[in-house]
Design a protein around this motif. Sequence first.
Motif, short mmCIF file in Angstrom:
data_model
loop_
_atom_site.label_atom_id
_atom_site.label_comp_id
_atom_site.label_asym_id
_atom_site.label_seq_id
_atom_site.Cartn_x
_atom_site.Cartn_y
_atom_site.Cartn_z
N LEU A 119 0.83 -1.21 0.00
CA LEU A 119 0.00 0.00 0.00
C LEU A 119 0.86 1.26 0.00
N SER A 120 1.91 1.25 0.79
CA SER A 120 2.80 2.41 0.84
C SER A 120 3.47 2.66 -0.51
N SER A 121 3.91 1.58 -1.16
CA SER A 121 4.55 1.74 -2.46
C SER A 121 3.53 2.14 -3.53
N GLY A 122 2.25 1.90 -3.28
CA GLY A 122 1.20 2.29 -4.22
C GLY A 122 0.69 3.70 -3.99
N GLY A 123 1.28 4.40 -3.03
CA GLY A 123 0.91 5.79 -2.79
C GLY A 123 -0.13 6.01 -1.71
N PHE A 124 -0.49 4.97 -0.98
CA PHE A 124 -1.48 5.12 0.09
C PHE A 124 -0.88 5.93 1.23
N VAL A 125 -1.64 6.92 1.71
CA VAL A 125 -1.20 7.77 2.81
C VAL A 125 -2.16 7.57 3.98
N SER A 126 -1.63 7.07 5.07
CA SER A 126 -2.46 6.83 6.25
C SER A 126 -3.06 8.13 6.78
N LYS A 127 -4.30 8.10 7.19
CA LYS A 127 -5.05 9.21 7.79
C LYS A 127 -5.34 10.35 6.82
N ALA A 128 -5.10 10.14 5.54
CA ALA A 128 -5.43 11.17 4.55
C ALA A 128 -6.93 11.12 4.30
N THR A 129 -7.54 12.27 4.08
CA THR A 129 -8.99 12.31 3.83
C THR A 129 -9.33 11.82 2.43
N THR A 130 -8.43 11.96 1.49
CA THR A 130 -8.60 11.43 0.14
C THR A 130 -7.31 10.74 -0.28
N GLN A 131 -7.46 9.78 -1.18
CA GLN A 131 -6.30 9.04 -1.67
C GLN A 131 -6.16 9.27 -3.18
N SER A 132 -4.95 9.12 -3.65
CA SER A 132 -4.70 9.26 -5.09
C SER A 132 -5.32 8.07 -5.83
N PRO A 133 -5.57 8.25 -7.14
CA PRO A 133 -6.11 7.12 -7.92
C PRO A 133 -5.19 5.89 -7.86
N GLU A 134 -3.88 6.11 -7.84
CA GLU A 134 -2.94 4.98 -7.75
C GLU A 134 -3.11 4.23 -6.43
N LEU A 148 -5.12 -0.42 -3.39
CA LEU A 148 -5.98 -0.94 -2.34
C LEU A 148 -6.96 -1.98 -2.90
N ILE A 149 -7.58 -1.68 -4.02
CA ILE A 149 -8.50 -2.62 -4.66
C ILE A 149 -7.74 -3.88 -5.09
N GLY A 150 -6.56 -3.68 -5.64
CA GLY A 150 -5.75 -4.84 -6.06
C GLY A 150 -5.41 -5.74 -4.89
N VAL A 151 -5.00 -5.14 -3.78
CA VAL A 151 -4.67 -5.95 -2.60
C VAL A 151 -5.90 -6.71 -2.11
N LEU A 152 -7.04 -6.04 -2.04
CA LEU A 152 -8.25 -6.68 -1.54
C LEU A 152 -8.76 -7.77 -2.47
N VAL A 153 -8.82 -7.48 -3.75
CA VAL A 153 -9.39 -8.45 -4.69
C VAL A 153 -8.38 -9.54 -5.05
N VAL A 154 -7.24 -9.15 -5.57
CA VAL A 154 -6.25 -10.13 -6.01
C VAL A 154 -5.72 -10.94 -4.83
N GLY A 155 -5.45 -10.26 -3.73
CA GLY A 155 -4.96 -10.95 -2.54
C GLY A 155 -5.93 -12.01 -2.03
N ASN A 156 -7.18 -11.63 -1.89
CA ASN A 156 -8.17 -12.58 -1.38
C ASN A 156 -8.45 -13.71 -2.36
N ILE A 157 -8.58 -13.40 -3.63
CA ILE A 157 -8.83 -14.45 -4.61
C ILE A 157 -7.63 -15.39 -4.69
N GLY A 158 -6.44 -14.83 -4.66
CA GLY A 158 -5.23 -15.66 -4.68
C GLY A 158 -5.15 -16.60 -3.49
N LEU A 159 -5.41 -16.08 -2.31
CA LEU A 159 -5.38 -16.93 -1.12
C LEU A 159 -6.50 -17.95 -1.12
N LEU A 160 -7.64 -17.58 -1.66
CA LEU A 160 -8.76 -18.52 -1.77
C LEU A 160 -8.40 -19.67 -2.71
#
Length: 176
Positions: free
Chosen positions: A69-84, A89-101
Amino acid sequence: MVTALYALAFIIGLGRSGLYYIPWNIYPFIPDVDEMVTRQRREGIFAGIMTFVRKSTTALATFIVGVVLSSGGFVSKATTQSPEAIHTLIGVLVVGNIGLLVISFIVATVFKLSKKNHTILLAEVNRLKNSGSMKSVNAETRDVVEMLTGWKYEQLWGNNNVSPQKPVQSDLKKVN
């Protein structure tokens, strides 16, 4: 957007169910396999290992997700996040969960400890506990027990260097 959120929650739920169901469903059978090798009941050791591995992998997964998330530009406690950051975040949630499943399902389908094999293993453990001779094992039992333990039959039931006790079977040569 709400439908997508429900779909994502459903996928996450499937992944988490595999995460919890598979290891904790398999765990009770592992001491039975170990008893065939060592002639000892060591459930406490396996419970400790299971807890340690679960906590360690949770910590490692949290660290890896944080780094991604940090390398993808996620900033903790920010009110808005960049598109990247949102895409990461979507990639981690979707790909990560499907991969582990997918990994969970693969492990579950290739696992060798079935109900039938477990019944054969327990019958052999009980036979040996009741002074049964290792020489009189039938071929199917021998094959199943060797497949589940990964040891040659002659090296089981304490006839190995894993078991801290001396073997009580006098009808087989000790193999180290």
